[in-house]
Design an enzyme around this catalytic site. Structure first.
Site, PDB file in Angstrom:
ATOM      1  N   VAL A  62       0.389   4.433  -2.633  1.00 31.78           N
ATOM      2  CA  VAL A  62       0.271   5.831  -2.210  1.00 31.78           C
ATOM      3  C   VAL A  62       1.332   6.680  -2.905  1.00 31.78           C
ATOM      4  CG1 VAL A  62       0.504   7.419  -0.254  1.00 31.78           C
ATOM      5  CG2 VAL A  62      -0.858   5.324  -0.017  1.00 31.78           C
ATOM      6  N   HIS A  89      -6.916   0.508  -1.031  1.00 33.58           N
ATOM      7  CA  HIS A  89      -6.168  -0.477  -1.822  1.00 33.58           C
ATOM      8  C   HIS A  89      -7.082  -1.689  -1.974  1.00 33.58           C
ATOM      9  CE1 HIS A  89      -1.919  -2.396  -2.431  1.00 33.58           C
ATOM     10  NE2 HIS A  89      -2.753  -2.671  -3.423  1.00 33.58           N
ATOM     11  N   GLY A 104       2.437  17.502  -0.395  1.00 30.72           N
ATOM     12  CA  GLY A 104       1.281  16.703  -0.024  1.00 30.72           C
ATOM     13  C   GLY A 104       0.833  17.024   1.386  1.00 30.72           C
ATOM     14  N   GLU A 127       0.731   9.890  -5.383  1.00 34.60           N
ATOM     15  CA  GLU A 127       1.332  11.210  -5.206  1.00 34.60           C
ATOM     16  C   GLU A 127       2.162  11.607  -6.422  1.00 34.60           C
ATOM     17  OE1 GLU A 127       1.743  13.056  -1.156  1.00 34.60           O
ATOM     18  OE2 GLU A 127       2.995  11.247  -1.020  1.00 34.60           O
ATOM     19  N   ARG A 186      -2.852  18.553  -2.163  1.00 33.80           N
ATOM     20  CA  ARG A 186      -1.544  19.196  -2.175  1.00 33.80           C
ATOM     21  C   ARG A 186      -1.760  20.695  -1.980  1.00 33.80           C
ATOM     22  NH1 ARG A 186       2.128  15.615  -3.450  1.00 33.80           N
ATOM     23  NH2 ARG A 186       3.777  17.138  -3.802  1.00 33.80           N
ATOM     24  N   THR A 222       0.818  -1.210   0.000  1.00 31.04           N
ATOM     25  CA  THR A 222       0.000   0.000   0.000  1.00 31.04           C
ATOM     26  C   THR A 222       0.855   1.265   0.000  1.00 31.04           C
ATOM     27  OG1 THR A 222      -1.805  -1.199   1.057  1.00 31.04           O
ATOM     28  CG2 THR A 222      -1.884   1.205   1.174  1.00 31.04           C
ATOM     29  N   LEU A 263       2.798   6.148  -5.760  1.00 32.76           N
ATOM     30  CA  LEU A 263       2.430   6.300  -7.172  1.00 32.76           C
ATOM     31  C   LEU A 263       1.307   7.324  -7.334  1.00 32.76           C
ATOM     32  CD1 LEU A 263       2.595   2.576  -8.290  1.00 32.76           C
ATOM     33  CD2 LEU A 263       4.092   4.435  -9.080  1.00 32.76           C
TER      34      LEU A 263
END
Length: 124
Positions: free
Chosen positions: A36, A66, A59, A40, A111, A32, A38
């Site tokens: 995350v 998932h 971020g 971002e 973000r 997981t 990927l």
């Protein structure tokens, strides 16, 4: 910054991406934390070249579900789409699918756009 702006990243799951390698489980499937990361990365890609001189984004919130396991060797594609802009805050819907079209996961990433040097000065 406009609603609908997209960023896409792809990666093949390697041993270093597994839950076992990342310490988030003991099975050799996509961890997981890597999903995350990927998500971002896709948000960063969506904003690339659009923030102006001296600006970056950081971020501030991640909500990811998932939903399916991905074995080593599986290619994933993660897409981030801007769904909300509120001043410096940008909210993305993120989704990940594998090469077979399986819905691996998705959610929201937020973000905030900052002045890079000012942000870094605030660390000390």
């Amino acid at each position: 910054m406009e609603i609908g702006l997209r960023g896409v990243v792809s990666a093949v799951v390697g041993e270093a991406d597994t839950a076992r390698a990342l310490g988030s489980g003991d099975v050799p499937v996509l961890g997981t934390p890597r999903l995350v990361a990927l998500a971002e990365a896709a948000t960063v890609e969506a904003l690339a070249g659009r923030l102006g001189e001296g600006r970056t984004s950081v971020g501030t919130r991640v909500e990811v579900e998932h939903r399916a396991a991905s074995a080593v060797g599986t290619r994933l594609t993660v897409t981030a789409e801007v769904v909300e802009v509120d001043g410096r805050r940008v909210v993305f819907s993120v989704s990940g699918v594998d090469e077979q079209g399986v819905d691996v996961g998705g959610g929201r990433v937020e973000r905030v756009i900052v002045e890079r040097e000012r942000f870094l000065r605030g660390l000390g």
